[in-house]
Each structure stands twice: as C-alpha cells, then as structure tokens.
Design an enzyme around this catalytic site. Structure first.
Site, PDB file in Angstrom:
ATOM      1  N   ASP A  25      -8.822  -3.623  -0.770  1.00  0.00           N
ATOM      2  CA  ASP A  25      -8.823  -2.913   0.510  1.00  0.00           C
ATOM      3  C   ASP A  25      -8.488  -3.870   1.664  1.00  0.00           C
ATOM      4  OD1 ASP A  25      -9.082  -0.782   2.184  1.00  0.00           O
ATOM      5  OD2 ASP A  25     -11.266  -0.714   2.144  1.00  0.00           O
ATOM      6  N   GLY A  26      -7.889  -3.305   2.693  1.00  0.00           N
ATOM      7  CA  GLY A  26      -7.655  -4.075   3.922  1.00  0.00           C
ATOM      8  C   GLY A  26      -6.200  -4.403   4.202  1.00  0.00           C
ATOM      9  N   ASN A  27      -5.299  -3.898   3.376  1.00  0.00           N
ATOM     10  CA  ASN A  27      -3.868  -4.210   3.588  1.00  0.00           C
ATOM     11  C   ASN A  27      -3.372  -3.677   4.933  1.00  0.00           C
ATOM     12  OD1 ASN A  27      -3.831  -5.230   1.011  1.00  0.00           O
ATOM     13  ND2 ASN A  27      -2.983  -3.396   0.094  1.00  0.00           N
ATOM     14  N   ARG A  29      -5.076  -2.958   7.727  1.00  0.00           N
ATOM     15  CA  ARG A  29      -5.618  -3.706   8.876  1.00  0.00           C
ATOM     16  C   ARG A  29      -4.972  -5.077   8.988  1.00  0.00           C
ATOM     17  NH1 ARG A  29     -11.545  -3.217   7.114  1.00  0.00           N
ATOM     18  NH2 ARG A  29     -10.536  -2.259   5.322  1.00  0.00           N
ATOM     19  N   ARG A  38       1.939  -0.683   8.136  1.00  0.00           N
ATOM     20  CA  ARG A  38       0.934  -0.787   7.070  1.00  0.00           C
ATOM     21  C   ARG A  38       1.554  -1.139   5.717  1.00  0.00           C
ATOM     22  NH1 ARG A  38      -3.940   1.423   7.505  1.00  0.00           N
ATOM     23  NH2 ARG A  38      -3.833   2.189   5.385  1.00  0.00           N
ATOM     24  N   GLU A  72      -6.893  10.284  -4.089  1.00  0.00           N
ATOM     25  CA  GLU A  72      -7.048  10.750  -2.701  1.00  0.00           C
ATOM     26  C   GLU A  72      -5.982  10.154  -1.768  1.00  0.00           C
ATOM     27  OE1 GLU A  72      -9.773   9.493  -4.537  1.00  0.00           O
ATOM     28  OE2 GLU A  72     -10.278  11.560  -5.059  1.00  0.00           O
ATOM     29  N   ASN A  73      -5.275   9.111  -2.219  1.00  0.00           N
ATOM     30  CA  ASN A  73      -4.314   8.436  -1.329  1.00  0.00           C
ATOM     31  C   ASN A  73      -3.103   9.302  -0.974  1.00  0.00           C
ATOM     32  OD1 ASN A  73      -4.865   5.043  -2.602  1.00  0.00           O
ATOM     33  ND2 ASN A  73      -5.800   6.107  -0.873  1.00  0.00           N
ATOM     34  N   ARG A  76      -2.540  10.271   2.683  1.00  0.00           N
ATOM     35  CA  ARG A  76      -2.051   9.323   3.701  1.00  0.00           C
ATOM     36  C   ARG A  76      -0.723   9.821   4.284  1.00  0.00           C
ATOM     37  NH1 ARG A  76      -3.971   3.284   2.701  1.00  0.00           N
ATOM     38  NH2 ARG A  76      -6.086   3.823   2.152  1.00  0.00           N
ATOM     39  N   ARG A 195     -18.560   0.497  -0.566  1.00  0.00           N
ATOM     40  CA  ARG A 195     -18.618   1.693  -1.411  1.00  0.00           C
ATOM     41  C   ARG A 195     -17.655   1.546  -2.589  1.00  0.00           C
ATOM     42  NH1 ARG A 195     -16.923   3.850   3.680  1.00  0.00           N
ATOM     43  NH2 ARG A 195     -14.659   3.742   3.811  1.00  0.00           N
ATOM     44  N   ILE A 196     -17.851   2.446  -3.571  1.00  0.00           N
ATOM     45  CA  ILE A 196     -17.059   2.368  -4.806  1.00  0.00           C
ATOM     46  C   ILE A 196     -15.791   3.215  -4.696  1.00  0.00           C
ATOM     47  CG2 ILE A 196     -17.148   2.918  -7.287  1.00  0.00           C
ATOM     48  CD1 ILE A 196     -20.025   1.934  -7.283  1.00  0.00           C
TER      49      ILE A 196
HETATM   50  C1  FPP Z   1      -6.140  -0.291   0.484  1.00  0.00           C
HETATM   51  O1  FPP Z   1      -5.823  -0.862   1.729  1.00  0.00           O
HETATM   52  C2  FPP Z   1      -5.040  -0.520  -0.417  1.00  0.00           C
HETATM   53  C3  FPP Z   1      -4.331   0.455  -1.027  1.00  0.00           C
HETATM   54  C4  FPP Z   1      -4.611   1.893  -0.881  1.00  0.00           C
HETATM   55  C5  FPP Z   1      -3.202   0.130  -1.884  1.00  0.00           C
HETATM   56  C6  FPP Z   1      -3.286  -1.168  -2.616  1.00  0.00           C
HETATM   57  C7  FPP Z   1      -1.996  -1.339  -3.279  1.00  0.00           C
HETATM   58  C8  FPP Z   1      -1.369  -2.503  -3.461  1.00  0.00           C
HETATM   59  C9  FPP Z   1      -1.889  -3.834  -3.131  1.00  0.00           C
HETATM   60  C10 FPP Z   1      -0.016  -2.409  -4.089  1.00  0.00           C
HETATM   61  C11 FPP Z   1      -0.193  -2.194  -5.562  1.00  0.00           C
HETATM   62  C12 FPP Z   1       1.099  -2.263  -6.232  1.00  0.00           C
HETATM   63  C13 FPP Z   1       1.254  -2.631  -7.510  1.00  0.00           C
HETATM   64  C14 FPP Z   1       2.606  -2.762  -8.066  1.00  0.00           C
HETATM   65  C15 FPP Z   1       0.105  -2.935  -8.384  1.00  0.00           C
HETATM   66  P1  FPP Z   1      -5.765   0.091   2.998  1.00  0.00           P
HETATM   67  O2  FPP Z   1      -4.375   0.536   3.201  1.00  0.00           O
HETATM   68  O3  FPP Z   1      -6.749   1.203   2.845  1.00  0.00           O
HETATM   69  O4  FPP Z   1      -6.185  -0.900   4.126  1.00  0.00           O
HETATM   70  P2  FPP Z   1      -7.021  -0.539   5.438  1.00  0.00           P
HETATM   71  O5  FPP Z   1      -8.419  -0.216   4.974  1.00  0.00           O
HETATM   72  O6  FPP Z   1      -6.951  -1.809   6.215  1.00  0.00           O
HETATM   73  O7  FPP Z   1      -6.345   0.611   6.097  1.00  0.00           O
END
Ligand code: FPP
Length: 256
Positions: A25-27, A29, A38, A72-73, A76, A195-196
């Site tokens: 998580d956190g990509n 942000r 994002r 659930e994604n 988005r 959370r899980i």
């Molecule tokens: C949550 O961060 C991350 C995700 C929903 C996606 C994670 C996916 C990857 C790292 C790519 C995976 C790809 C492969 C090929 C395995 P968020 O977007 O919810 O971050 P935020 O909480 O900061 O908004």
C-alpha cells in the site's frame, strides 16, 4: 527514551518465516507527494517488488505473496484501473526473464474470468515459463479477495457432491487458491493503514501482523529486515500454552 530491544536479525535467530504476505500500500500517495500521477507510483511499486522478491529469496523465505489488485480495486478511476492492467503487461515483458533466471516461480491467484485475453495470456506465460523454478514462489493476487477465495472453495466442494460431514478445515484449506503454500507466517502491510483489507482471510488466522508507515515504493532491505526482526521476537503459540511463554509479573497477594 525507554531502552529499545536488541534488533534480532531473522537469519541470526534462524527464525525465518517460510511464507511472507504483503499488502503493497501507498503507491498513490508516494506518487502524489512527487506531483506525479498515481499510476507512476504503481510503476515504481513494481520495481520495489522485483527487488523485494530477490531479498526474500536471499533470506531463505520460500513463499512471497503480494496483493496486486483486489476484487474491490475495480471501483478506482477507470484510468487507474486501465493503467494498472497495462502496467502488468509491461512488467511481465520487462521482468519475466530476470525473475525466471533468478529461480522465481510465479503463480497468479484470483478470478481470471473477467480480465482481458491479453492479460490471461501474459499470466499463463509467466506461470508456464517459471513452473520448474524452486528458489522462491511469488504468488501475485490479482482480482483476488479473501472472501472470494472462501466462496470459490465452497463452490468447488459442493460441485464435487461432497457430503456435509466430510467438510472440515483441512478439506476447505485444500480448495483455497493458494493451497500449494503453507499459511503465511508473517503478514506485512505498508502505507500506514492497520487492516487486512480482504487479503488471504482464511490463511492469516495465525499470521504475525506487521504494519509500517513506509510507503511501498520505499520498501527495501532495511524495512524488510525490521519486519523479519520483529517476527523473530514474536512468541507464536497457535492458541496453546507453551513453557517458553513470558511469565507476567503479578504483585504478591497480601496475606491477612
Ligand atoms: C495500493 O496502493 C496498491 C495497489 C492497489 C496496487 C499494487 C500494485 C502494484 C505494486 C503493481 C503490481 C504489478 C505486478 C505486475 C505484480 P494505493 O494505490 O492504494 O496507494 P494509496 O493508499 O497511497 O492511494
């Protein structure tokens, strides 16, 4: 400041988890902090994942399971969803040869029925070309949800005409999507949420949970070793009482 516990390296104690599960998580942000879209955070998140797979293998971890896209994604924004799908295709073509050469076995878990033919073909290629590898198994949960997993297991048991009295925990476990792996010993979530979020609900019943504020693209060896050190200090009892359990100091009972 109170004295800090001596950090125990997992490799020193010999207490290395066999299976680590991660909610990356956190990509979003991470990207926003840099005034970037994002999807750029997810792209750098994939690079972090490729490094972490290697680090886990180096430390003797046998299974790494990551939550790449939840059931659930889909809610988005559509540009983020399509960006993530595109990213997976790019990631497979960019990193598959490296991961395969490093001894990584790739498995994809989740409902494939609704992803594109192109993505399904990429998954198949990733799985087939790494099927012989044994150094570490990377399970990528994509269009996955822990509740979906329980439901699909139940459906398959019912479809097989199983009598109710034959249904027990072992049978259900054997029908879960990741039945080839032991339950996760250590569950890590980055990004500060505690959370899980519907990841491996059945399998995490006795996992040690570790939460960090580190945003996923920044997660590297230092954070991995901190999580492994915390795991090595945990006392896993699985509901039992063990002699090694710490004895709580109790104030002596005042005799009258
Ligand atoms: C949550 O961060 C991350 C995700 C929903 C996606 C994670 C996916 C990857 C790292 C790519 C995976 C790809 C492969 C090929 C395995 P968020 O977007 O919810 O971050 P935020 O909480 O900061 O908004």
């Amino acid at each position: 400041m109170p004295p800090q516990p001596h950090p125990v390296r997992a490799s020193e104690s010999g207490n290395v988890p066999r299976h680590v599960a991660i909610v990356m998580d956190g990509n979003g942000r991470w990207a926003r902090k840099r005034f970037m879209p994002r999807v750029y955070g997810h792209k750098v998140g994939v690079e972090a994942l490729v490094r972490v797979v290697q680090s886990c293998a180096d430390r003797g971890i046998e299974h790494l399971s990551v939550f790449a896209f939840s059931s659930e994604n889909w809610k988005r924004p559509s540009d983020e969803v399509s960006g993530l799908m595109g990213l997976v295709l790019v990631a497979v073509s960019k990193y598959l040869a490296k991961l395969a050469g490093d001894g990584v076995r790739i498995r994809i878990v989740g409902d494939r029925s609704v992803v594109s033919d192109k993505l399904r073909a990429a998954w198949r290629e990733a799985e087939e070309s790494t099927a012989h590898n044994t150094r570490i198994t990377l399970s990528v949960a994509f269009n996955y949800g822990g509740r979906w997993d329980v439901v699909q297991a139940c459906r398959r048991i019912v479809e097989a005409g199983t009598p109710p009295e034959r249904i027990d925990e072992a049978l259900l476990a054997s029908h879960m999507a990741m039945s080839y792996a032991p339950d996760p010993d250590l569950f890590i979530r980055t990004g500060g949420e505690v959370r899980i979020s519907n990841f491996m609900l059945w399998q995490t019943a006795y996992s040690e949970l570790y939460f960090t504020h580190c945003l996923w693209p920044d997660f590297g060896d230092t954070e991995l070793d901190a999580a492994l050190a915390a795991y090595a200090r945990r006392d896993r009892r699985f509901g039992e009482v063990r002699d090694s359990a710490p004895v709580l100091a109790v104030a002596p009972h005042a005799e009258g």
